[in-house]
Enzyme design. Structure first.
Site, PDB file in Angstrom:
ATOM      1  N   GLU A 430       7.359 -13.446  -6.812  1.00 50.86           N
ATOM      2  CA  GLU A 430       6.900 -12.190  -7.419  1.00 50.86           C
ATOM      3  C   GLU A 430       5.423 -11.920  -7.122  1.00 50.86           C
ATOM      4  OE1 GLU A 430       7.869 -11.525 -11.510  1.00 50.86           O
ATOM      5  OE2 GLU A 430      10.005 -11.807 -11.202  1.00 50.86           O
ATOM      6  N   GLY A 431       5.020 -12.214  -5.906  1.00 45.50           N
ATOM      7  CA  GLY A 431       3.641 -12.010  -5.496  1.00 45.50           C
ATOM      8  C   GLY A 431       2.872 -13.303  -5.593  1.00 45.50           C
TER       9      GLY A 431
END
Length: 748
Positions: A430-431
């Site tokens: 998620e990043g």
């Protein structure tokens, strides 16, 4: 001519050069979500009444019942080592997750789901993760960014009616394919393409997209029955329509679920998905034809909230487990005639872990309260994702240091080894944190959270000189106010708890200094700051530490737990000390003349922000050793697991608590006699004492396994040929998912 217009006319050209036009993907990311208390910190004006107005976390009666019944029942089924060795969840666990609708926590009751709020959802994930991360990941993925959330927010009524009940009861297991081999962190650059066509499908001419895609790192892909897919849509004339999200049933012609990935050899399901000339009818686009090209906006809006829930819950669970294990093992394990937890080197680490946990869990709970009130704080969510996953990794590392040899021997008795191996996973997804710190926390924060930058950008885009002038005048007042407050002191807005009044004043002062520093950096470096990621990451980190420190004030107010005051004060001190260090590093690295003078002026009156003193750390460690109720308040999500080292440790601690102060004398006799039975006979309750000594001995022991074969003379048979590898062929889940194509779902 008004002054604002004159200023705007003068500034329009240089600002137009400094602020290039925003693309659609950048605009969608910047406009996603809302701004909460982090905006006040960015402005240098934190209002503590606004902070505490969020109120305490709330659970419904149904949520409390689920946490008191279904979640503990699940956790007692989870044997961390056995699941890790099997590379899959046991059949009964898969069955229980489906039957009790763990996969439908975010789906409303009207569609057969549990309809839980954000705080309840996060608490469920944290409690499962404290026992077994693989199960927590399996539960969290269907409830985070993916088909269910996208359908709830953007799906057509027909899509909701068809899919949501099936997702809620586990008939459908979803995954979502975004990441490609050549587009990881730069997710907007995915090369996957779908061309608009019309073809025969299920007996009728149907409009849709012919998609080629290659996705990897897709959690639950090996067991998924429905694939959420993000791709670039293109019309017949090759015009870009934008990123589009669709749902594809498994199996479907042209789509292949690839071989399994093993992220750090974890047991949760993960793997690639590939497709060649896959026909995706328009009805399968989430939201139907009206939502073609809106996929990036959908994803950014969902992540604005989603980053604050699942991964921070994993990080918090790792912290809670590591703190409990380190503190408990430090009381049971003795060396040099003392429990190792009393040695200052160990006690200091445990105390720091407790203060860090107080701060990170305060921020997680505060943000969950905001989410449950309808906020979607994108910058705060990114802060939580970075800070809690990093804190989880640090806590497990500290715990491994304290456990020593016990920590590095694999087997059922190991206490943190599996978590240690899996810690990098949450850091990455998620990043990646290395990206999120610079480009999201600060890059997005500088635009969304700053009180004037967004107005200035909008004025430049609209070529509105008067609006630009007004924004610049307001920006100038903002800089002047923060300069004054940085040099001469800042008033405290609102009414923080009296016990934390001094800490609130420090937060307000550091916030003003941070706000001034941000404007100096943007003014001196302009557009270059975006590329100078070491500097922008530091600016993002300072905002994060201020956010965590402020959340401690909120937590102390809503918890009404005076026994935790020393931890609240220590947590705030640690966060502000770290923020001060980072600001000093930033000024030392500004590529501008006079940086030392600037730093000295802005950071004056911060010399008192020293780290916690040793005596304060020892006082925290003493509380942790002597107050089980305090430990319980700090690790509320720690669950009782199935068989294994953690349950053995919990049982030993429970028996030790019943013995009380007698354990020290008991251990002294044991050192002298080397006999559990003889030592137990010296106690006032020999049966209880023997049970404790046996439980403690079980905690101290480590696992061993069969070694190499032996020759007749007893020497190891080193030349024996290695056994052939056993192919990994078991089914990926206990209940094979349905592989039938659901009936066609109309778009309207």
């Amino acid at each position: 001519m008004p002054l604002a217009t004159l200023i705007g006319r003068w500034a329009m050209q240089p600002f137009s050069k400094a602020l290039p036009p925003l693309g659609d993907t950048e605009r969608a990311a910047l406009e996603a979500g809302t701004v909460g208390f982090e905006g006040q910190l960015f402005a240098g004006r934190p209002d503590f009444d606004a902070l505490t107005a969020a109120g305490p976390n709330q659970l419904s009666a149904r949520e409390e019942a689920f946490l008191a019944n279904e979640v503990p029942a699940l956790c007692r089924m989870l044997d961390d080592h056995a699941i890790d060795q099997a590379h899959d969840l046991p059949p009964e666990v898969w069955r229980f997750l489906r039957e009790k609708r763990f996969f439908g926590m975010i789906i409303p009751e009207a569609f057969g789901g549990l309809g839980f709020g954000h705080y309840a959802h996060a608490t469920v994930v944290a409690r499962i993760a404290s026992v077994n991360v693989a199960t927590a990941v399996t539960v969290m993925v269907p409830n985070s960014l993916g088909p269910a959330e996208l359908l709830l927010r953007y799906g057509t009524d027909a899509q909701k009616e068809h899919y949501l009940p099936r997702l809620a009861d586990g008939r459908e297991l979803p995954c979502f394919g975004l990441t490609s081999p050549y587009a990881g962190s730069d997710a907007a650059a995915i090369p996957d393409r779908g061309v608009l066509v019309e073809r025969e499908f299920q007996g009728r001419r149907t409009r849709g997209f012919l998609v080629d895609f290659d996705k990897r790192y897709i959690t639950l892909a090996p067991v998924a029955t429905v694939v959420g897919l993000a791709f670039h849509a293109i019309d017949e004339s090759q015009r870009e329509l934008g990123i589009t999200c669709a749902l594809i049933p498994v199996p479907h012609e042209g789509m292949e679920i690839g071989r399994r990935h093993r992220p750090m050899d974890s047991a949760f399901m993960n793997g690639p998905i590939r497709g060649r000339q896959v026909f995706v009818p328009m009805d399968w686009v989430i939201g139907g034809e009206a939502q073609v090209g809106q996929g990036w906006r959908m994803l950014m809006e969902c992540l604005a909230a989603g980053r604050a829930i699942s991964l921070p819950a994993l990080g918090s669970a790792m912290q809670q487990t590591a703190l409990y294990v380190s503190n408990a093992y430090g009381q049971i394990r003795e060396q040099f005639g003392l429990p190792v937890g009393k040695f200052h080197a160990v006690a200091g680490l445990v105390a720091q872990m407790s203060a860090q946990l107080y701060a990170t869990d305060a921020a997680r709970r505060f943000t969950a309260a905001a989410l449950d009130k309808g906020e979607r704080p994108s910058v705060a969510s990114a802060i939580l994702k970075v800070q809690l996953t990093e804190a989880g990794r640090r806590a497990v590392n500290h715990g491994m240091d304290i456990l020593g040899g016990k920590g590095i021997i694999s087997g059922p008795s190991n206490l943190l080894g599996v978590a240690y191996r899996q810690a990098p996973i949450a850091i990455t997804v998620e990043g990646a944190n290395i990206l999120t710190r610079a480009l999201i926390v600060f890059g997005q924060g500088a635009v969304r959270c700053h009180p004037h930058v967004l107005d200035e950008m909008a004025a430049v885009q609209a070529k509105d000189e008067t609006a630009l002038g007004r924004a610049l005048i307001a920006h100038g007042r903002h800089v002047a106010r923060n300069l004054w407050h940085s040099l001469f002191g800042v008033p405290v807005l609102g009414h923080p708890p009296e016990a934390l009044a001094a800490e609130a004043r420090l937060i307000a002062r550091m916030s003003a200094k941070y706000a001034l520093t941000v404007d100096l950096a943007m003014g001196l470096l302009g557009g270059k700051l975006k590329r100078m990621e070491l500097l922008s990451a530091r600016l993002g980190d300072v905002l994060a530490h201020l956010y965590l420190a402020s959340a401690c004030v909120w937590r102390y107010r809503v918890d009404a737990a005076p026994e935790l005051l020393p931890f609240a004060q220590a947590a705030i001190r640690l966060q502000l000390d770290e923020a001060g260090k980072i600001l000093r590093d930033l000024y030392a690295n500004l590529p501008t003349p006079g940086r030392r003078l600037l730093g000295a002026l802005v950071l004056r009156r911060t010399a008192h922000l020293a780290p916690l003193r040793d005596v304060q750390l020892m006082a925290l460690a003493e509380l942790l050793r002597t107050r089980p109720d305090v430990v319980a308040r700090l690790v509320p999500d720690l669950s009782e697991p199935g068989p294994g080292g953690l349950r053995d440790l919990m049982q030993a601690m429970a028996l030790g608590a019943r013995l009380g102060d007698e354990t020290a004398a008991l251990n002294k006799v044991l050192r002298r006699t080397r006999s559990l039975d003889e030592a137990a006979r010296s106690a006032s309750d020999p049966a209880l004492a023997l049970a404790y000594l046996q439980a403690a001995d079980k905690v101290i022991q480590v696992d061993d396994f069969e070694g190499p074969a032996r020759n007749a003379d007893g020497s190891a048979r080193l030349s024996a040929p290695a056994a052939p590898p056993v192919p990994s062929t078991p089914p990926p889940s206990a209940r094979p998912p349905e592989r039938t194509t659901p009936p066609r779902v109309p778009a309207t």
